[in-house]
Design a protein around this motif. Structure first.
Motif, PDB file in Angstrom:
ATOM      1  N   VAL A  73       0.840  -1.202   0.000  1.00  0.00           N
ATOM      2  CA  VAL A  73       0.000   0.000   0.000  1.00  0.00           C
ATOM      3  C   VAL A  73       0.877   1.255   0.000  1.00  0.00           C
ATOM      4  CG1 VAL A  73      -1.687   1.349   1.314  1.00  0.00           C
ATOM      5  CG2 VAL A  73      -2.018  -1.116   1.004  1.00  0.00           C
ATOM      6  N   ALA A  74       1.928   1.253   0.813  1.00  0.00           N
ATOM      7  CA  ALA A  74       2.834   2.402   0.844  1.00  0.00           C
ATOM      8  C   ALA A  74       3.499   2.605  -0.521  1.00  0.00           C
ATOM      9  CB  ALA A  74       3.894   2.208   1.924  1.00  0.00           C
ATOM     10  N   GLY A  75       3.923   1.516  -1.154  1.00  0.00           N
ATOM     11  CA  GLY A  75       4.519   1.616  -2.485  1.00  0.00           C
ATOM     12  C   GLY A  75       3.536   2.116  -3.522  1.00  0.00           C
ATOM     13  N   ALA A  76       2.279   1.671  -3.402  1.00  0.00           N
ATOM     14  CA  ALA A  76       1.231   2.110  -4.335  1.00  0.00           C
ATOM     15  C   ALA A  76       1.016   3.614  -4.245  1.00  0.00           C
ATOM     16  CB  ALA A  76      -0.074   1.372  -4.046  1.00  0.00           C
ATOM     17  N   VAL A  77       0.975   4.124  -3.040  1.00  0.00           N
ATOM     18  CA  VAL A  77       0.817   5.567  -2.849  1.00  0.00           C
ATOM     19  C   VAL A  77       2.089   6.282  -3.310  1.00  0.00           C
ATOM     20  CG1 VAL A  77       0.515   7.399  -1.133  1.00  0.00           C
ATOM     21  CG2 VAL A  77      -0.858   5.304  -0.989  1.00  0.00           C
ATOM     22  N   GLY A  78       3.225   5.736  -2.926  1.00  0.00           N
ATOM     23  CA  GLY A  78       4.505   6.371  -3.229  1.00  0.00           C
ATOM     24  C   GLY A  78       4.797   6.536  -4.707  1.00  0.00           C
ATOM     25  N   VAL A  79       4.414   5.566  -5.541  1.00  0.00           N
ATOM     26  CA  VAL A  79       4.722   5.705  -6.974  1.00  0.00           C
ATOM     27  C   VAL A  79       3.951   6.853  -7.613  1.00  0.00           C
ATOM     28  CG1 VAL A  79       5.462   3.322  -7.372  1.00  0.00           C
ATOM     29  CG2 VAL A  79       3.068   3.946  -7.746  1.00  0.00           C
ATOM     30  N   VAL A  84       8.909  10.863  -4.188  1.00  0.00           N
ATOM     31  CA  VAL A  84       9.335   9.560  -3.662  1.00  0.00           C
ATOM     32  C   VAL A  84       9.063   8.408  -4.636  1.00  0.00           C
ATOM     33  CG1 VAL A  84       9.129  10.252  -1.241  1.00  0.00           C
ATOM     34  CG2 VAL A  84       7.164   9.218  -2.415  1.00  0.00           C
ATOM     35  N   ALA A  85       8.635   8.728  -5.851  1.00  0.00           N
ATOM     36  CA  ALA A  85       8.242   7.686  -6.811  1.00  0.00           C
ATOM     37  C   ALA A  85       9.384   6.729  -7.128  1.00  0.00           C
ATOM     38  CB  ALA A  85       7.700   8.314  -8.087  1.00  0.00           C
ATOM     39  N   LEU A  86      10.589   7.240  -7.277  1.00  0.00           N
ATOM     40  CA  LEU A  86      11.737   6.381  -7.582  1.00  0.00           C
ATOM     41  C   LEU A  86      11.983   5.383  -6.452  1.00  0.00           C
ATOM     42  CD1 LEU A  86      14.215   5.649  -9.317  1.00  0.00           C
ATOM     43  CD2 LEU A  86      15.440   7.481  -8.158  1.00  0.00           C
ATOM     44  N   LEU A  87      11.992   5.870  -5.234  1.00  0.00           N
ATOM     45  CA  LEU A  87      12.206   4.995  -4.078  1.00  0.00           C
ATOM     46  C   LEU A  87      11.072   3.982  -3.936  1.00  0.00           C
ATOM     47  CD1 LEU A  87      13.906   4.324  -1.580  1.00  0.00           C
ATOM     48  CD2 LEU A  87      12.598   6.045  -0.338  1.00  0.00           C
ATOM     49  N   ALA A  88       9.843   4.431  -4.139  1.00  0.00           N
ATOM     50  CA  ALA A  88       8.686   3.529  -4.027  1.00  0.00           C
ATOM     51  C   ALA A  88       8.742   2.440  -5.098  1.00  0.00           C
ATOM     52  CB  ALA A  88       7.388   4.322  -4.144  1.00  0.00           C
ATOM     53  N   ALA A  89       9.067   2.811  -6.323  1.00  0.00           N
ATOM     54  CA  ALA A  89       9.166   1.820  -7.403  1.00  0.00           C
ATOM     55  C   ALA A  89      10.294   0.832  -7.124  1.00  0.00           C
ATOM     56  CB  ALA A  89       9.360   2.516  -8.749  1.00  0.00           C
ATOM     57  N   ALA A  90      11.395   1.318  -6.566  1.00  0.00           N
ATOM     58  CA  ALA A  90      12.493   0.418  -6.204  1.00  0.00           C
ATOM     59  C   ALA A  90      12.050  -0.558  -5.115  1.00  0.00           C
ATOM     60  CB  ALA A  90      13.709   1.226  -5.742  1.00  0.00           C
ATOM     61  N   GLY A  91      11.307  -0.062  -4.138  1.00  0.00           N
ATOM     62  CA  GLY A  91      10.794  -0.935  -3.082  1.00  0.00           C
ATOM     63  C   GLY A  91       9.845  -1.983  -3.622  1.00  0.00           C
ATOM     64  N   THR A 123      11.323  -1.041 -14.550  1.00  0.00           N
ATOM     65  CA  THR A 123      11.334  -0.140 -15.702  1.00  0.00           C
ATOM     66  C   THR A 123      11.039   1.289 -15.262  1.00  0.00           C
ATOM     67  OG1 THR A 123      10.665  -1.938 -17.156  1.00  0.00           O
ATOM     68  CG2 THR A 123      10.323   0.294 -17.972  1.00  0.00           C
ATOM     69  N   VAL A 124      10.082   1.445 -14.375  1.00  0.00           N
ATOM     70  CA  VAL A 124       9.778   2.777 -13.839  1.00  0.00           C
ATOM     71  C   VAL A 124      11.005   3.337 -13.118  1.00  0.00           C
ATOM     72  CG1 VAL A 124       8.370   4.039 -12.144  1.00  0.00           C
ATOM     73  CG2 VAL A 124       7.287   2.421 -13.727  1.00  0.00           C
ATOM     74  N   VAL A 125      11.693   2.508 -12.356  1.00  0.00           N
ATOM     75  CA  VAL A 125      12.911   2.950 -11.665  1.00  0.00           C
ATOM     76  C   VAL A 125      13.925   3.474 -12.677  1.00  0.00           C
ATOM     77  CG1 VAL A 125      14.934   2.183 -10.339  1.00  0.00           C
ATOM     78  CG2 VAL A 125      12.646   1.438  -9.660  1.00  0.00           C
ATOM     79  N   ARG A 130      16.889   7.895 -15.002  1.00  0.00           N
ATOM     80  CA  ARG A 130      17.448   8.585 -16.170  1.00  0.00           C
ATOM     81  C   ARG A 130      16.980  10.024 -16.223  1.00  0.00           C
ATOM     82  NH1 ARG A 130      16.799   4.174 -20.996  1.00  0.00           N
ATOM     83  NH2 ARG A 130      18.581   2.887 -20.404  1.00  0.00           N
ATOM     84  N   ARG A 131      15.721  10.217 -15.919  1.00  0.00           N
ATOM     85  CA  ARG A 131      15.174  11.581 -15.936  1.00  0.00           C
ATOM     86  C   ARG A 131      15.843  12.439 -14.871  1.00  0.00           C
ATOM     87  NH1 ARG A 131       9.249  11.043 -16.807  1.00  0.00           N
ATOM     88  NH2 ARG A 131       9.949  10.520 -18.872  1.00  0.00           N
ATOM     89  N   GLN A 132      16.061  11.872 -13.685  1.00  0.00           N
ATOM     90  CA  GLN A 132      16.757  12.609 -12.626  1.00  0.00           C
ATOM     91  C   GLN A 132      18.176  12.972 -13.044  1.00  0.00           C
ATOM     92  OE1 GLN A 132      16.965  10.399  -8.987  1.00  0.00           O
ATOM     93  NE2 GLN A 132      15.062  11.237  -8.184  1.00  0.00           N
ATOM     94  N   THR A 133      18.853  12.019 -13.662  1.00  0.00           N
ATOM     95  CA  THR A 133      20.233  12.242 -14.092  1.00  0.00           C
ATOM     96  C   THR A 133      20.284  13.324 -15.177  1.00  0.00           C
ATOM     97  OG1 THR A 133      20.770   9.950 -13.569  1.00  0.00           O
ATOM     98  CG2 THR A 133      22.281  11.115 -15.028  1.00  0.00           C
ATOM     99  N   ALA A 134      19.344  13.298 -16.089  1.00  0.00           N
ATOM    100  CA  ALA A 134      19.317  14.272 -17.186  1.00  0.00           C
ATOM    101  C   ALA A 134      19.019  15.675 -16.677  1.00  0.00           C
ATOM    102  CB  ALA A 134      18.276  13.861 -18.230  1.00  0.00           C
TER     103      ALA A 134
END
Length: 136
Positions: A73-79, A84-91, A123-125, A130-134
């Motif tokens: 549930v936390a990951g679902a909200v986080g993405v 926090v989407a990157l961290l949530a997708a990684a989790g 894939t989302v991660v 990549r977007r963060q790096t760019a």
């Protein structure tokens, strides 16, 4: 406008279109992950009979069902939260690695769904990283 300038403008326009398409597809993937994981997590937290039985079969106890449900549930909200989407997708990716291994090694169940969800989350991660790096 010279020929070289026209080529540069055309390339910039194509990059802009590709970037917008990637943004839309990333949001679609994030929304799909959110829908799936809020449902899966809620069923675990609600103690649905199938989830209780599955975690009994795993043998780790019902505390694991509650932890996994809360993390889903936390990951679902986080993405859905850009910060926090990157961290949530990684989790969620890591949860699906664990679920895939559990399906294969403990439950003897098909890992297709958990593997596919893990690939989508990974894939989302990659796209968000990549977007963060760019962006610097």
């Amino acid at each position: 406008m010279t020929g070289t300038e026209a080529v540069v403008v055309g390339a910039d326009r194509r990059r802009g279109v590709r970037s917008r398409i990637a943004t839309v597809l990333t949001w679609v993937a994030r929304a799909a992950l959110a829908l799936v994981f809020v449902g899966a997590g809620a069923s675990k937290l609600a103690g649905e009979a199938a989830m209780v039985e599955m975690f009994d079969d795993i043998g780790a106890g019902q505390w694991l069902r509650l932890v996994v449900g809360a993390l889903e549930v936390a990951g679902a909200v986080g993405v859905l939260v850009p910060r926090v989407a990157l961290l949530a997708a990684a989790g969620l990716t890591l949860l699906m690695v664990g679920a895939t291994l559990t399906n294969l090694l403990v439950l003897g169940a098909s890992p297709v769904v958990t593997f596919a969800l893990g690939v989508l989350a990974a894939t989302v991660v990659v796209v968000l990283r990549r977007r963060q790096t760019a962006q610097g």
